[in-house]
Design an enzyme around this catalytic site. Structure first.
Site: not given
Ligand code: NAD
Ligand code: WQD
Length: 338
Positions: A126, A150, A154
């Site tokens: 991430s 978190y 990562k």
């Molecule tokens: P998500 O929660 O929709 O998907 C994660 C999946 O993993 C879920 O289906 C959950 O049931 C499963 N899971 C969790 N723990 C588990 C375990 N111990 N064993 C088996 N399955 C398990 O999240 P997402 O948004 O699809 O994110 C996927 C990956 O990408 C995550 O590792 C997250 O940290 C990373 N990521 C997400 C974002 C984001 O903003 N969505 C941004 C950067 C990185």
């Molecule tokens: C985006 C923008 C908020 C909600 C998070 C995690 C990051 C990554 C992605 C996993 C910001 C604003 C939001 C609301 C708002 N995940 N906002 N009103 O914080 O950039 O990132 O998700 O790896 O680790 O921290 O994403 O979608 O929460 O916010 O004004 O109700 O929207 O302040 O500027 P963020 P977000």
């Protein structure tokens, strides 16, 4: 014969879209998920989109015996590791759960792969590993100072996988740092549906647009950005999904460890997202500007040029398309998969 790819967390938001991209590219995705943050009904939707029934293993990525069995039963070409916990706030209140699932689960998976002789691993990292960057666009060699358990979980996994690669350079590893994934598959059949009140902007905007919430609270209107609201690098989830396919193809060519940003390279403000969503939905989106959210960074976006040079991948879908696809998914599935 088509290559089987183990997709941990494949029932989740990014994992389910990646299964679609994998199937379109001729791979056979096999999902392993404990469904702690997803719904088994996503499998029916994946069937509708891909035309095939995907194999699903319900289980936990921390279960060593299960992983050993899974790798013994099926000759996987690679694993894509999405399974993990992702709520920044929860990681502050329950850090052990985050280190257990995110770090422990990743180590368990890598060990099982080593034992089974499967050496291609794509890991969901991430942009949160950068913390508050000095400037944007952020290159991959920027300082790494994650601000939450978190984010640190990562970074720890990234470091463990770098050490693994140094010890055995036959590995083929991609550490993919996603920026802000949004949008949904263009069919409107799969998308993001967080449990409870959404933390992230796009799911909240969707719920306001469909009438489930009164208005969007914009967290801060006094940032040093062009319109005062926070700026992020929103990237369409199908572009991200295709990035994973590109990373797999790159790994097929050579042993390597690559660390790559997956983003568009462009920032959009909260108000720009609101306006784009209004265009997509054809309805006004009520909002109010409130105080800043503690821990938020004013603005950041990624430099995706290394991903383009290495994988030949770049994000193609616009902010308008991200909003249109999110809206289609939300409108057709106001209760998610329920
Ligand atoms: P998500 O929660 O929709 O998907 C994660 C999946 O993993 C879920 O289906 C959950 O049931 C499963 N899971 C969790 N723990 C588990 C375990 N111990 N064993 C088996 N399955 C398990 O999240 P997402 O948004 O699809 O994110 C996927 C990956 O990408 C995550 O590792 C997250 O940290 C990373 N990521 C997400 C974002 C984001 O903003 N969505 C941004 C950067 C990185
Ligand atoms: C985006 C923008 C908020 C909600 C998070 C995690 C990051 C990554 C992605 C996993 C910001 C604003 C939001 C609301 C708002 N995940 N906002 N009103 O914080 O950039 O990132 O998700 O790896 O680790 O921290 O994403 O979608 O929460 O916010 O004004 O109700 O929207 O302040 O500027 P963020 P977000």
């Amino acid at each position: 014969m088509s290559q089987r790819i183990l997709v941990t967390g494949g029932a989740g938001f990014i994992g389910s879209h990646t299964c679609v991209a994998l199937a379109a590219a001729g791979y056979v995705p096999v999902i392993l998920d404990n469904l702690c943050n997803s719904d088994v009904r996503v499998l029916e939707r994946l069937h509708q989109i891909t035309g095939s029934t995907l194999q699903f293993i319900q289980g936990d990525v921390r279960d060593a015996a299960l992983l050993a069995r899974v790798f013994a039963e099926t000759p996987f070409a690679a694993a894509i590791h999405f399974a993990g916990l992702k709520a920044v706030g929860d990681s502050v209140s329950d850090p052990l759960a985050y280190y257990d699932t995110n770090v422990g689960g990743s180590l368990m998976l890598a060990s099982a792969m080593r034992d089974a002789g499967v050496n291609t691993l794509i890991f969901s990292s991430s942009a949160t590993v950068y913390g508050e960057p000095e400037h944007s666009p952020i290159p991959e060699d920027a300082a790494l100072r994650p601000a939450s358990p978190y984010g640190r979980s990562k970074l720890m996994v990234e470091q463990a996988l770098v050490d693994l690669y140094r010890s055995q350079p036959g590995w083929r590893i991609a550490l993919l740092r996603y920026f802000n994934p949004v949008g949904a598959h263009e069919s409107g059949l799969i998308g993001e549906h967080p449990h409870g009140k959404p933390n992230n902007l796009m799911p909240f905007v969707c719920q306001v647009a469909v009438g489930q919430r009164d208005k969007l609270q914009i967290h801060g209107g006094d940032y040093p950005t062009p319109d005062g609201t926070g700026v992020r690098d929103y990237v369409h989830v199908m572009d991200l999904a295709e990035g994973h396919v590109a990373a797999l193809k790159h790994a097929e060519i050579q042993s390597s460890l690559v660390t790559l940003n997956l983003g568009t390279g462009q920032g959009a403000s909260v108000l720009e997202v609101v306006r784009a969503f209004e265009r997509a939905s054809g309805r006004p989106l009520p909002f109010e500007i409130g105080p800043r959210r503690p821990g938020d960074v004013p603005a950041y976006w990624g430099d995706p040029s290394l991903a383009q040079a290495t994988l030949g991948w770049r994000a193609r879908r616009s902010l308008d398309q991200m909003c249109a696809d999110s809206w289609r998914w939300q409108q057709r599935n106001p209760e998610g998969y329920r």
